[in-house]
Design an enzyme around this catalytic site. Structure first.
Site, PDB file in Angstrom:
ATOM      1  N   CYS A  25       4.634   4.655   9.468  1.00  0.00           N
ATOM      2  CA  CYS A  25       5.857   3.938   8.865  1.00  0.00           C
ATOM      3  C   CYS A  25       7.035   4.276   8.172  1.00  0.00           C
ATOM      4  O   CYS A  25       8.445   3.752   8.394  1.00  0.00           O
ATOM      5  CB  CYS A  25       5.008   4.444   7.161  1.00  0.00           C
ATOM      6  SG  CYS A  25       3.007   3.553   6.834  1.00  0.00           S
ATOM      7  N   LYS A  44       7.826  -0.911  -1.451  1.00  0.00           N
ATOM      8  CA  LYS A  44       7.116  -0.084  -0.175  1.00  0.00           C
ATOM      9  C   LYS A  44       8.374   0.634   0.427  1.00  0.00           C
ATOM     10  O   LYS A  44       8.514   1.176   0.993  1.00  0.00           O
ATOM     11  CB  LYS A  44       6.384  -1.282  -0.193  1.00  0.00           C
ATOM     12  CG  LYS A  44       5.931  -0.016   1.352  1.00  0.00           C
ATOM     13  CD  LYS A  44       5.266   0.931   1.608  1.00  0.00           C
ATOM     14  CE  LYS A  44       4.544   2.549   2.566  1.00  0.00           C
ATOM     15  NZ  LYS A  44       3.632   1.009   3.151  1.00  0.00           N
ATOM     16  N   GLU A 100       0.138  -1.330   0.185  1.00  0.00           N
ATOM     17  CA  GLU A 100       0.283   0.026  -0.166  1.00  0.00           C
ATOM     18  C   GLU A 100       0.805   1.728   0.152  1.00  0.00           C
ATOM     19  O   GLU A 100       2.074   1.680   0.342  1.00  0.00           O
ATOM     20  CB  GLU A 100      -1.143   0.200   0.726  1.00  0.00           C
ATOM     21  CG  GLU A 100      -0.252  -0.144   2.389  1.00  0.00           C
ATOM     22  CD  GLU A 100       0.136   1.296   3.185  1.00  0.00           C
ATOM     23  OE1 GLU A 100      -0.492   1.952   2.223  1.00  0.00           O
ATOM     24  OE2 GLU A 100       1.438   0.862   4.410  1.00  0.00           O
ATOM     25  N   LEU A 136      -0.399   4.697   1.206  1.00  0.00           N
ATOM     26  CA  LEU A 136      -1.628   5.434   1.631  1.00  0.00           C
ATOM     27  C   LEU A 136      -1.128   6.113   2.320  1.00  0.00           C
ATOM     28  O   LEU A 136      -0.411   6.408   3.685  1.00  0.00           O
ATOM     29  CB  LEU A 136      -2.594   4.663   2.214  1.00  0.00           C
ATOM     30  CG  LEU A 136      -3.221   3.482   1.301  1.00  0.00           C
ATOM     31  CD1 LEU A 136      -4.455   3.008   1.826  1.00  0.00           C
ATOM     32  CD2 LEU A 136      -3.525   3.858   0.122  1.00  0.00           C
TER      33      LEU A 136
END
EC number: 1.1.1.22
Length: 438
Positions: free
Chosen positions: A262, A206, A153, A155
């Site tokens: 993150c 990522k 993802e 986001l």
């Protein structure tokens, strides 16, 4: 577009956004969580997460009969008559011992459902996981008839719904091409560029992206310190940099350091990956060290502003903190740079009063210990020796700064986000101190 039966395990930022958005694209989605009270609230359409547009999507999905919430991963697999065609794993992968990602929840879910999954189901690792997790998931499944792919993802909290429905790219990686294509097809209506690759490459994308963003932020914070020393203006410097198409305007805003759910976790995990490959990733290590130093620099700025000396004492000094979440637009406090700076100020003996538009006075979080939370910025400012802007909430610009000047003991504002208009603050008597500003 074919309508798919989808199970989403986990209803945090990633899981709930994924489930609600996939339902909005026409798929039949069942979301599972281990918290019975949370499942009950979501079933009623009550969304606890501060995320623009998410509550509306959840309500629309429930009303249309395309979005359902159940307790436990097994229940999600059993929900549809023939089971899910695709199952997304959106469970937490927190930083474990030594900075490595903790995959215990991922592994627990896989073991719970492996004998329940229908033939042909595709298991999707949506959570940020280390390289090799797809292979590890395949080992745990022991199912040749169930494929595993990685679909990371991208986001941003505070704009997760927008980011999901307007993606820069879709990345899907796996050893079975048809399974990867099936997952990519779920997003076909979004018209985004799609990268189909192997699972290790998809997993690394990522980490590589987030580490690059962290490096960019650490770099601009270092440049801002250089501006402080040379009398240059960081706003003009970054504007001049940002027009270069090779650099771009994003992530060029200096601040008290980067944080959130993150970047700290992913930079540490990248170091672990590099160490395991016998590679010394000095750029990432320097990025983390620069971020740690930036928080110390903010405390030095406060000391200098309040006492006139970089090493001056802040013992029993009342400071008003404006903003505590890791960024504006979210109520997330995880690895918040604002709280990291607050902890250092508290260690220096300061008495802290905090105001944040997303937090109530009864907010509970371990890192809020030692901070008196109030729901009124003017109450926070009362008798303060200085105001410290730590989160870039736009509404801070619209406060009555003349009233704030009357409330504080010393009209000093240390703006660690360069959020305020210095002229406005100075006009009502404040000494305004920013980052990288002459």
């Amino acid at each position: 577009m074919f309508v798919r039966r989808i199970a989403v395990i986990g209803t945090g930022y990633v899981g709930l956004t994924t489930g609600a958005c996939l339902a909005s694209l026409g798929h039949d989605v069942v979301c599972a969580d281990v918290d019975a009270d949370k499942v009950a609230r979501l079933t009623r359409g009550e969304v606890d997460i501060l995320e623009p547009g998410l509550a509306e999507l959840v309500a629309e999905g429930i009303a249309a009969g395309r979005l359902t919430f159940v307790l436990g991963a097994a229940a999600a697999v059993r929900h549809a008559e023939n089971g899910p065609e695709v199952m997304f794993l959106c469970v937490p992968t927190p930083m474990g011992v030594g900075g490595v990602a903790d995959l215990s929840i991922v592994e627990s879910v896989v073991e719970e459902v492996r004998d329940l999954l229908p033939t042909g189901c595709v298991v999707v690792n949506k959570s940020t996981v280390p390289v090799g997790t797809a292979a590890r998931t395949e080992e745990l499944l022991v199912r040749d008839d169930v494929a595993v792919v990685s679909n990371p993802e991208f986001l941003r909290e505070g704009s997760a719904v927008y980011d999901f429905l307007n993606p820069d790219r879709i990345v899907v990686g796996g050893s079975k091409q048809d399974a990867a294509e099936r997952v990519a097809a779920l997003y076909s209506r979004l018209g985004a560029p799609t990268v189909l690759t192997d699972a290790p490459s998809a997993e690394l994308v990522k980490y590589a992206a987030n580490c690059f963003l962290a490096m960019k932020l650490s770099y601009v914070n270092a440049v801002a310190e250089l501006c402080d020393r040379l009398g240059a203006n960081i706003t003009d410097v970054t504007e001049g940099m940002g027009y270069d198409k090779r650099i771009g305007q994003a992530f060029l805003q200096p601040g008290p350091g980067w944080g959130g759910s993150c970047l700290p976790k992913d930079t540490s995990a990248m170091l672990q990956l590099a160490d395991a490959a016998d590679f010394e990733f000095r750029l990432i290590r320097a990025t983390i060290d620069t971020n740690t130093r930036q928080r110390q620099r903010m405390v030095e700025k406060v000391r200098l502003a309040v006492t006139g000396r970089r090493g001056g004492s802040l013992s029993h000094t009342r400071l008003a903190l404006f903003g505590l979440t890791f960024k504006a637009g979210t109520d997330d406090l995880r690895d918040s740079p604002a709280l990291a700076v607050a902890a250092l100020l508290r260690q220096a003996g300061a008495d802290l009063v905090g105001y944040d538009p997303a937090l109530r006075p009864d907010a509970r979080h371990p890192d809020l210990a030692g901070i008196t939370i109030v729901d009124d910025p003017y109450l926070a400012a009362k008798d303060a020796e200085a105001l410290i802007v730590l989160t870039e909430w736009p509404e801070f610009r619209g406060l009555d700064w003349a009233r704030l000047a009357e409330s504080v003991r010393k009209p000093i504002v240390v703006d660690t986000r360069n959020l305020l208009d210095p002229a406005v603050a100075r006009r009502v008597g404040f000494e305004w101190i920013g980052i990288g500003k002459p």
